[in-house]
Design a protein around this motif. Structure first.
Motif, PDB file in Angstrom:
ATOM      1  N   PHE A  43       8.621  14.723  -3.613  1.00  0.00           N
ATOM      2  CA  PHE A  43       7.522  14.078  -2.884  1.00  0.00           C
ATOM      3  C   PHE A  43       8.049  13.554  -1.557  1.00  0.00           C
ATOM      4  O   PHE A  43       9.052  12.823  -1.508  1.00  0.00           O
ATOM      5  N   ASP A  44       7.383  13.924  -0.485  1.00  0.00           N
ATOM      6  CA  ASP A  44       7.736  13.435   0.850  1.00  0.00           C
ATOM      7  C   ASP A  44       6.703  12.415   1.311  1.00  0.00           C
ATOM      8  O   ASP A  44       5.503  12.557   1.053  1.00  0.00           O
ATOM      9  N   PHE A  45       7.171  11.421   2.030  1.00  0.00           N
ATOM     10  CA  PHE A  45       6.258  10.389   2.537  1.00  0.00           C
ATOM     11  C   PHE A  45       6.853   9.821   3.825  1.00  0.00           C
ATOM     12  O   PHE A  45       8.041   9.472   3.874  1.00  0.00           O
ATOM     13  N   ASP A  72       0.829  -1.197   0.000  1.00  0.00           N
ATOM     14  CA  ASP A  72       0.000   0.000   0.000  1.00  0.00           C
ATOM     15  C   ASP A  72       0.870   1.256   0.000  1.00  0.00           C
ATOM     16  O   ASP A  72       0.704   2.172  -0.826  1.00  0.00           O
ATOM     17  N   GLU A  73       1.833   1.317   0.922  1.00  0.00           N
ATOM     18  CA  GLU A  73       2.726   2.469   0.989  1.00  0.00           C
ATOM     19  C   GLU A  73       3.588   2.572  -0.270  1.00  0.00           C
ATOM     20  O   GLU A  73       3.819   3.677  -0.796  1.00  0.00           O
ATOM     21  N   PHE A  74       4.083   1.446  -0.740  1.00  0.00           N
ATOM     22  CA  PHE A  74       4.933   1.414  -1.930  1.00  0.00           C
ATOM     23  C   PHE A  74       4.238   2.074  -3.117  1.00  0.00           C
ATOM     24  O   PHE A  74       4.818   2.928  -3.806  1.00  0.00           O
ATOM     25  N   LEU A  75       2.989   1.706  -3.351  1.00  0.00           N
ATOM     26  CA  LEU A  75       2.273   2.249  -4.496  1.00  0.00           C
ATOM     27  C   LEU A  75       1.939   3.723  -4.309  1.00  0.00           C
ATOM     28  O   LEU A  75       1.916   4.490  -5.277  1.00  0.00           O
ATOM     29  N   GLN A  76       1.694   4.138  -3.075  1.00  0.00           N
ATOM     30  CA  GLN A  76       1.500   5.570  -2.828  1.00  0.00           C
ATOM     31  C   GLN A  76       2.756   6.359  -3.187  1.00  0.00           C
ATOM     32  O   GLN A  76       2.679   7.446  -3.779  1.00  0.00           O
ATOM     33  N   VAL A  77       3.917   5.808  -2.836  1.00  0.00           N
ATOM     34  CA  VAL A  77       5.167   6.492  -3.145  1.00  0.00           C
ATOM     35  C   VAL A  77       5.407   6.519  -4.645  1.00  0.00           C
ATOM     36  O   VAL A  77       5.777   7.555  -5.216  1.00  0.00           O
ATOM     37  N   VAL A  78       5.207   5.383  -5.319  1.00  0.00           N
ATOM     38  CA  VAL A  78       5.427   5.328  -6.771  1.00  0.00           C
ATOM     39  C   VAL A  78       4.591   6.382  -7.476  1.00  0.00           C
ATOM     40  O   VAL A  78       5.092   7.163  -8.297  1.00  0.00           O
ATOM     41  N   ARG A  79       3.309   6.433  -7.160  1.00  0.00           N
ATOM     42  CA  ARG A  79       2.446   7.419  -7.817  1.00  0.00           C
ATOM     43  C   ARG A  79       2.837   8.840  -7.408  1.00  0.00           C
ATOM     44  O   ARG A  79       2.754   9.775  -8.220  1.00  0.00           O
ATOM     45  N   GLY A  80       3.291   8.999  -6.176  1.00  0.00           N
ATOM     46  CA  GLY A  80       3.691  10.324  -5.729  1.00  0.00           C
ATOM     47  C   GLY A  80       4.905  10.855  -6.476  1.00  0.00           C
ATOM     48  O   GLY A  80       4.919  12.018  -6.906  1.00  0.00           O
ATOM     49  N   VAL A  81       5.919  10.024  -6.658  1.00  0.00           N
ATOM     50  CA  VAL A  81       7.134  10.511  -7.318  1.00  0.00           C
ATOM     51  C   VAL A  81       6.956  10.597  -8.829  1.00  0.00           C
ATOM     52  O   VAL A  81       7.777  11.242  -9.508  1.00  0.00           O
ATOM     53  N   TRP A  82       5.898   9.992  -9.367  1.00  0.00           N
ATOM     54  CA  TRP A  82       5.593  10.175 -10.788  1.00  0.00           C
ATOM     55  C   TRP A  82       4.966  11.547 -11.046  1.00  0.00           C
ATOM     56  O   TRP A  82       4.741  11.917 -12.197  1.00  0.00           O
ATOM     57  N   GLY A 100      11.816  14.202  -0.511  1.00  0.00           N
ATOM     58  CA  GLY A 100      12.095  14.771  -1.818  1.00  0.00           C
ATOM     59  C   GLY A 100      12.191  13.743  -2.929  1.00  0.00           C
ATOM     60  O   GLY A 100      12.928  13.951  -3.900  1.00  0.00           O
ATOM     61  N   GLY A 101      11.458  12.625  -2.790  1.00  0.00           N
ATOM     62  CA  GLY A 101      11.470  11.609  -3.839  1.00  0.00           C
ATOM     63  C   GLY A 101      11.020  12.188  -5.166  1.00  0.00           C
ATOM     64  O   GLY A 101      10.059  12.952  -5.228  1.00  0.00           O
ATOM     65  N   LEU A 102      11.715  11.823  -6.241  1.00  0.00           N
ATOM     66  CA  LEU A 102      11.443  12.479  -7.512  1.00  0.00           C
ATOM     67  C   LEU A 102      11.823  11.584  -8.681  1.00  0.00           C
ATOM     68  O   LEU A 102      12.879  10.945  -8.663  1.00  0.00           O
ATOM     69  N   THR A 103      10.943  11.528  -9.656  1.00  0.00           N
ATOM     70  CA  THR A 103      11.290  10.991 -10.967  1.00  0.00           C
ATOM     71  C   THR A 103      11.388  12.194 -11.894  1.00  0.00           C
ATOM     72  O   THR A 103      10.364  12.780 -12.271  1.00  0.00           O
ATOM     73  N   ALA A 104      12.625  12.571 -12.224  1.00  0.00           N
ATOM     74  CA  ALA A 104      12.839  13.831 -12.940  1.00  0.00           C
ATOM     75  C   ALA A 104      12.084  13.878 -14.259  1.00  0.00           C
ATOM     76  O   ALA A 104      11.547  14.916 -14.641  1.00  0.00           O
ATOM     77  N   LEU A 105      12.040  12.745 -14.944  1.00  0.00           N
ATOM     78  CA  LEU A 105      11.278  12.627 -16.190  1.00  0.00           C
ATOM     79  C   LEU A 105      10.227  11.541 -15.987  1.00  0.00           C
ATOM     80  O   LEU A 105      10.513  10.358 -16.186  1.00  0.00           O
ATOM     81  N   PRO A 106       9.031  11.885 -15.551  1.00  0.00           N
ATOM     82  CA  PRO A 106       7.999  10.874 -15.283  1.00  0.00           C
ATOM     83  C   PRO A 106       7.675  10.073 -16.542  1.00  0.00           C
ATOM     84  O   PRO A 106       7.829  10.568 -17.663  1.00  0.00           O
ATOM     85  N   PRO A 107       7.228   8.820 -16.357  1.00  0.00           N
ATOM     86  CA  PRO A 107       6.871   7.999 -17.518  1.00  0.00           C
ATOM     87  C   PRO A 107       5.671   8.568 -18.247  1.00  0.00           C
ATOM     88  O   PRO A 107       4.763   9.126 -17.632  1.00  0.00           O
ATOM     89  N   ASP A 108       5.699   8.441 -19.559  1.00  0.00           N
ATOM     90  CA  ASP A 108       4.592   8.916 -20.382  1.00  0.00           C
ATOM     91  C   ASP A 108       4.334   7.885 -21.478  1.00  0.00           C
ATOM     92  O   ASP A 108       5.182   7.702 -22.360  1.00  0.00           O
ATOM     93  N   PRO A 109       3.185   7.183 -21.423  1.00  0.00           N
ATOM     94  CA  PRO A 109       2.133   7.320 -20.408  1.00  0.00           C
ATOM     95  C   PRO A 109       2.515   6.640 -19.101  1.00  0.00           C
ATOM     96  O   PRO A 109       3.454   5.834 -19.065  1.00  0.00           O
ATOM     97  N   LEU A 110       1.773   6.955 -18.032  1.00  0.00           N
ATOM     98  CA  LEU A 110       1.970   6.232 -16.783  1.00  0.00           C
ATOM     99  C   LEU A 110       1.593   4.777 -16.986  1.00  0.00           C
ATOM    100  O   LEU A 110       0.533   4.476 -17.546  1.00  0.00           O
ATOM    101  N   PRO A 111       2.421   3.819 -16.546  1.00  0.00           N
ATOM    102  CA  PRO A 111       2.065   2.403 -16.707  1.00  0.00           C
ATOM    103  C   PRO A 111       0.829   2.050 -15.898  1.00  0.00           C
ATOM    104  O   PRO A 111       0.686   2.484 -14.754  1.00  0.00           O
ATOM    105  N   GLN A 112      -0.060   1.266 -16.488  1.00  0.00           N
ATOM    106  CA  GLN A 112      -1.172   0.735 -15.710  1.00  0.00           C
ATOM    107  C   GLN A 112      -0.632  -0.247 -14.681  1.00  0.00           C
ATOM    108  O   GLN A 112       0.288  -1.021 -14.960  1.00  0.00           O
ATOM    109  N   ILE A 113      -1.214  -0.233 -13.492  1.00  0.00           N
ATOM    110  CA  ILE A 113      -0.780  -1.114 -12.408  1.00  0.00           C
ATOM    111  C   ILE A 113      -1.805  -2.221 -12.219  1.00  0.00           C
ATOM    112  O   ILE A 113      -2.982  -1.962 -11.940  1.00  0.00           O
ATOM    113  N   PHE A 114      -1.345  -3.470 -12.367  1.00  0.00           N
ATOM    114  CA  PHE A 114      -2.152  -4.668 -12.137  1.00  0.00           C
ATOM    115  C   PHE A 114      -1.763  -5.231 -10.771  1.00  0.00           C
ATOM    116  O   PHE A 114      -0.613  -5.143 -10.349  1.00  0.00           O
TER     117      PHE A 114
END
Length: 401
Positions: free
Chosen positions: A164-166, A149-159, A175-189
Motif C-alpha cells: 500500500f502506497d500513501f 485522518d491520514e493515520f487511519l487511512q494508512v492502517v486500513r490500507g495496509v490491512w 509498499g506498506g504491508l501487514t503480511a498477515l492481516p488481523p482476522d477479524p479486523l478490529p473495530q475502531i472507536f
C-alpha cells in the motif's frame, strides 16, 4: 440493535476519592509534591486481572484501557490480561501521533492472533498540548486531527494484504504491508467534538464515542456525525462514555454521590477547574460547561450527575439512581441510536458488581441485550448487593479515564 456493555480498567490506579486519581500524585492537579493517599489501589496486574475477570463473568463485552502519562501502557497490559480471560475483549486506547501507522496495524494483527480476535481500538487524537509534547508531538489541535485522518487511512490500507502506497502531509508510505492481516479486523472507536474531528469520524471509524452529555445534546451530536457519514457513503455506529452509581434505591445512590462531594473542598475544585479550562479539547470544554464549576447544579438531566467533572478530566458525568432508573437512562440513550455503553465506577471492582448484578438484569428483561451473554442473566441479585461488599454498599470513589 442490541446494547453493548463495556467496563473500564483503571491502569492509572483505583481508590476511594475522586480527587486522587493516581497513587503518587495529587489527582493530576498539582504535581509539585507527593502525598500519601489512603485506600488507593495500585494498578498492578493482579488487581487489574480481578477487574477483568469480574467484567467477563458479569457479561461485559469489553473493557476500555486508557492511554497517557499516568497510565500503564495499554497494549502491554491488556495482552497480558488476554491470558487470564477467555471471552473478554479489550478496547485499547492509543495516540496516533506517537506510533507509525504501519507498526500499529502490525501490532493489531499480532494482538488478534494472540488473543484470538479480542482487540478493539480506541483512537485518541489528544486535546492537551502539554501531554502531547511529553511524547514528542508538537502539532496543534486541528493538525492532530488531520494526522489522525491520514493515520487511519494508512492502517486500513495496509490491512488489505497487498503493498500500500500513501502520500499525505503527515505520512509517506511506500509498499506498506501487514503480511498477515488481523482476522477479524478490529473495530475502531473514536471521539471528538470539534469541527476538525467530525470528518475524521465520518471517513474512518466504526464507532463514534461521545462523553455523557444530556440526551438532547447527544442526539444533536449523533445527527451531526450521521449526516457527515452519509455524505461519505458510510454508516457509523455510536457509543457513550459514562460513570455509574447504581444502588438498590435511588436514595442510596444519591447518598453515595453526596459522600463523594464531601471530599471536595472549594480550593480543590477551583484548582481542577482552572487546569481543565486550559484544555484544547472541545469535548472537555463541553464537560465543564455542564456544571460551570458549581456543586449546586450537578443533576444536569434526570439521573445524570456532573459531580465527577468537578475535579477530573475526560468523562465527567455519572448515571445515578436505582438499578431501574439507570436502566431507564440507558434505554433513553439507546433510543437515540447509542449502541455501545462504556461504563466505569469507583472502585472499579465493586462497582462492576453493582451494575452487573443490578442494572444488567433490568436491561436483559427489557430485551435490550443479546441472549446468553452472561452467566448471571436471569439470576436475581441478592438484594442488589455485590458479593465484594457484604454488609452494605461500597463507597464509590477514585478516578480513571
Amino acid at each position: 440493535m442490541s446494547v453493548h456493555l463495556h467496563w473500564f480498567l483503571p491502569t492509572g490506579g483505583d481508590g476511594r476519592t475522586l480527587v486522587d486519581r493516581h497513587a503518587y500524585t495529587d489527582g493530576g492537579i498539582r504535581r509539585d509534591r507527593i502525598t500519601p493517599v489512603s485506600g488507593v489501589r495500585a494498578p498492578d496486574i493482579d488487581y487489574l486481572a480481578q477487574i477483568a475477570k469480574a467484567a467477563e463473568q458479569l457479561g461485559f463485552e469489553a473493557v476500555l484501557t486508557p492511554t497517557g502519562t499516568w497510565c500503564e501502557d495499554a497494549w502491554l497490559t491488556t495482552v497480558a490480561l488476554t491470558q487470564v480471560t477467555e471471552r473478554l475483549k479489550f478496547l485499547v486506547a492509543f495516540r496516533p501521533g506517537v506510533i507509525s501507522p504501519v507498526l500499529a496495524a502490525q501490532m493489531a494483527a499480532t494482538y488478534q492472533r494472540i488473543s484470538r480476535g479480542r482487540l478493539l481500538l480506541n483512537v485518541v487524537t489528544g486535546g492537551d498540548s502539554t501531554e502531547q509534547r511529553r511524547f514528542g508531538d508538537t502539532l496543534d489541535h486541528d493538525r492532530r486531527y488531520s494526522r489522525t485522518d491520514e493515520f487511519l487511512q494508512v492502517v486500513r490500507g495496509v490491512w488489505g494484504g497487498e503493498p500500500f502506497d500513501f502520500r499525505g502531509e503527515h505520512f509517506q508510505i511506500e509498499g506498506g504491508l501487514t503480511a498477515l492481516p488481523p482476522d477479524p479486523l478490529p473495530q475502531i472507536f473514536f471521539g471528538g467534538s470539534s469541527p476538525a474531528a467530525g470528518p475524521v469520524a465520518a471517513r474512518n471509524v466504526d464507532v463514534y464515542l461521545t462523553w455523557g452529555e444530556p440526551p438532547e445534546q447527544v442526539r444533536r451530536k449523533i445527527d451531526w456525525i450521521r449526516g457527515l457519514a452519509e455524505k461519505e457513503g458510510r454508516t457509523v455506529r455510536f457509543g457513550i462514555r459514562l460513570h455509574t452509581i447504581s444502588r438498590d434505591s435511588s436514595k442510596d445512590a444519591w447518598a453515595t454521590a453526596g459522600r463523594l462531594l464531601d471530599d471536595l473542598d472549594p480550593e480543590t475544585i477551583a484548582s481542577a477547574q482552572q487546569a481543565l479550562g486550559r484544555s484544547e479539547s472541545v469535548g472537555q470544554l463541553r464537560m465543564l460547561a455542564l456544571h460551570g464549576g458549581s456543586r449546586d447544579r450537578l443533576e444536569i438531566s434526570p439521573n445524570l450527575w456532573a459531580g465527577v467533572g468537578l475535579v477530573r478530566g475526560g468523562a465527567g458525568t455519572a448515571l445515578v439512581g436505582s438499578h431501574a432508573e439507570v436502566a431507564d437512562r440507558i434505554e433513553e440513550y439507546h433510543a437515540l441510536g447509542v449502541e455501545h455503553f462504556v461504563l466505569s465506577g469507583y472502585p472499579h471492582l465493586e462497582e462492576a458488581y453493582w451494575f452487573g448484578e443490578g442494572v444488567r438484569p433490568e436491561l436483559a428483561a427489557r430485551g435490550l441485550l443479546e441472549a446468553g451473554r452472561s452467566p448471571l442473566d436471569g439470576v436475581p441479585a441478592a438484594h442488589g448487593r455485590p458479593a465484594s461488599a457484604p454488609g452494605g454498599a461500597p463507597l464509590l470513589v477514585a478516578g480513571g479515564r
